[in-house]
Scaffold this motif. Structure first.
Motif, PDB file in Angstrom:
ATOM      1  N   GLY A  42      40.003  49.923  47.297  1.00  0.00           N
ATOM      2  CA  GLY A  42      41.227  49.127  47.257  1.00  0.00           C
ATOM      3  C   GLY A  42      41.491  48.450  45.932  1.00  0.00           C
ATOM      4  O   GLY A  42      42.613  48.446  45.434  1.00  0.00           O
ATOM      5  N   GLU A  43      40.443  47.899  45.311  1.00  0.00           N
ATOM      6  CA  GLU A  43      40.628  47.198  44.034  1.00  0.00           C
ATOM      7  C   GLU A  43      40.951  48.151  42.890  1.00  0.00           C
ATOM      8  O   GLU A  43      41.394  47.726  41.826  1.00  0.00           O
TER       9      GLU A  43
ATOM     10  N   LYS B  16      43.052  50.795  43.337  1.00  0.00           N
ATOM     11  CA  LYS B  16      44.363  51.394  43.590  1.00  0.00           C
ATOM     12  C   LYS B  16      45.434  50.619  42.821  1.00  0.00           C
ATOM     13  O   LYS B  16      45.343  49.413  42.668  1.00  0.00           O
ATOM     14  N   PRO B  17      46.455  51.338  42.355  1.00  0.00           N
ATOM     15  CA  PRO B  17      47.555  50.649  41.673  1.00  0.00           C
ATOM     16  C   PRO B  17      48.356  49.793  42.663  1.00  0.00           C
ATOM     17  O   PRO B  17      48.148  49.880  43.870  1.00  0.00           O
ATOM     18  N   GLN B  18      49.293  49.007  42.150  1.00  0.00           N
ATOM     19  CA  GLN B  18      50.068  48.105  42.991  1.00  0.00           C
ATOM     20  C   GLN B  18      50.804  48.821  44.114  1.00  0.00           C
ATOM     21  O   GLN B  18      50.922  48.298  45.207  1.00  0.00           O
ATOM     22  N   ASN B  19      51.273  50.039  43.836  1.00  0.00           N
ATOM     23  CA  ASN B  19      51.997  50.771  44.886  1.00  0.00           C
ATOM     24  C   ASN B  19      51.052  51.366  45.929  1.00  0.00           C
ATOM     25  O   ASN B  19      51.501  51.931  46.921  1.00  0.00           O
ATOM     26  N   GLY B  20      49.730  51.265  45.690  1.00  0.00           N
ATOM     27  CA  GLY B  20      48.743  51.729  46.660  1.00  0.00           C
ATOM     28  C   GLY B  20      48.420  53.210  46.603  1.00  0.00           C
ATOM     29  O   GLY B  20      47.571  53.692  47.336  1.00  0.00           O
ATOM     30  N   ILE B  21      49.110  53.945  45.737  1.00  0.00           N
ATOM     31  CA  ILE B  21      48.883  55.391  45.655  1.00  0.00           C
ATOM     32  C   ILE B  21      48.191  55.720  44.334  1.00  0.00           C
ATOM     33  O   ILE B  21      48.815  55.684  43.270  1.00  0.00           O
ATOM     34  N   PRO B  22      46.887  56.053  44.382  1.00  0.00           N
ATOM     35  CA  PRO B  22      46.171  56.394  43.140  1.00  0.00           C
ATOM     36  C   PRO B  22      46.634  57.752  42.603  1.00  0.00           C
ATOM     37  O   PRO B  22      46.856  58.688  43.363  1.00  0.00           O
ATOM     38  N   LEU B  23      46.779  57.822  41.292  1.00  0.00           N
ATOM     39  CA  LEU B  23      47.196  59.066  40.650  1.00  0.00           C
ATOM     40  C   LEU B  23      45.989  59.822  40.133  1.00  0.00           C
ATOM     41  O   LEU B  23      44.978  59.229  39.771  1.00  0.00           O
ATOM     42  N   PRO B  24      46.099  61.148  40.070  1.00  0.00           N
ATOM     43  CA  PRO B  24      45.010  61.931  39.495  1.00  0.00           C
ATOM     44  C   PRO B  24      44.980  61.753  37.982  1.00  0.00           C
ATOM     45  O   PRO B  24      45.977  61.343  37.392  1.00  0.00           O
ATOM     46  N   PRO B  25      43.863  62.034  37.364  1.00  0.00           N
ATOM     47  CA  PRO B  25      42.604  62.470  37.974  1.00  0.00           C
ATOM     48  C   PRO B  25      41.809  61.284  38.529  1.00  0.00           C
ATOM     49  O   PRO B  25      41.800  60.211  37.947  1.00  0.00           O
TER      50      PRO B  25
ATOM     51  N   GLU C 191      30.591  61.755  47.718  1.00  0.00           N
ATOM     52  CA  GLU C 191      31.442  60.777  48.394  1.00  0.00           C
ATOM     53  C   GLU C 191      31.582  59.474  47.597  1.00  0.00           C
ATOM     54  O   GLU C 191      32.406  58.636  47.935  1.00  0.00           O
ATOM     55  N   ARG C 192      30.775  59.288  46.561  1.00  0.00           N
ATOM     56  CA  ARG C 192      30.768  58.039  45.796  1.00  0.00           C
ATOM     57  C   ARG C 192      31.850  58.058  44.724  1.00  0.00           C
ATOM     58  O   ARG C 192      31.927  58.960  43.901  1.00  0.00           O
ATOM     59  N   TYR C 193      32.676  57.027  44.727  1.00  0.00           N
ATOM     60  CA  TYR C 193      33.750  56.907  43.750  1.00  0.00           C
ATOM     61  C   TYR C 193      33.186  56.564  42.373  1.00  0.00           C
ATOM     62  O   TYR C 193      32.401  55.625  42.226  1.00  0.00           O
TER      63      TYR C 193
END
Length: 148
Positions: free
Chosen positions: A55-56, A58-67, A73-75
């Motif tokens: 969550g922290e 993610k951009p303000q709009n909540g949709i992360p952009l690639p890449p 599974e670990r970010y």
């Protein structure tokens, strides 16, 4: 462990395309095993990526952009964190990988020591070389400890 790079193969954004190419090109050049996960053509990949970016991050709009980069599974991070890790020469720890023997990181440390050591030897040996009639091998530079 497989590095997963979430990309959009049919992105209309030139900036996103360049960032994706930089990440993929770097991993290929350094022979780091990875999988490209297309979010443009595979809804499951898009959904998984969006759900697993913390969550922290993610951009303000909540949709992360690639890449977006994961180790299984670990970010690991987005392009900006990848770029920072690359610049700081900590890319393997960023990716959660142990640096393999003979990698650039190890070579640069060894090379820096070796170059300094070689230069010291050249300086120490210069007067002897200057007195002999031997010429250095082609491409080798002789360093004299004095100026002309």
């Amino acid at each position: 462990m497989v590095i997963k790079v979430f990309v959009a193969t049919s992105s209309g954004s030139t900036a996103i395309k360049k960032k994706q190419q930089e990440v993929v090109g770097f991993l290929e050049a350094n022979k780091i095993d990875f999988q490209q996960m297309d979010i443009a053509g595979d809804e499951d990949n898009r959904k998984w990526m969006r759900e697993n970016v913390p969550g922290e991050k993610k951009p303000q709009n909540g949709i992360p952009l690639p890449p977006q980069i994961f180790n299984e599974e670990r970010y690991c991070g987005d392009f900006e964190s990848f770029f920072s890790a690359k610049e700081e020469n900590i890319i393997y720890s960023f990716l959660g990988l142990a640096p393999p023997p003979g990698t650039k990181d190890e070579k640069s440390d060894a090379t820096n020591g070796t170059e300094a050591h070689t230069e010291d030897k050249a300086v120490e040996g210069a007067p002897e070389e200057a007195q002999s009639d031997q010429t250095p091998p082609e491409g080798q530079q002789v360093i004299f400890p004095f100026s002309l």
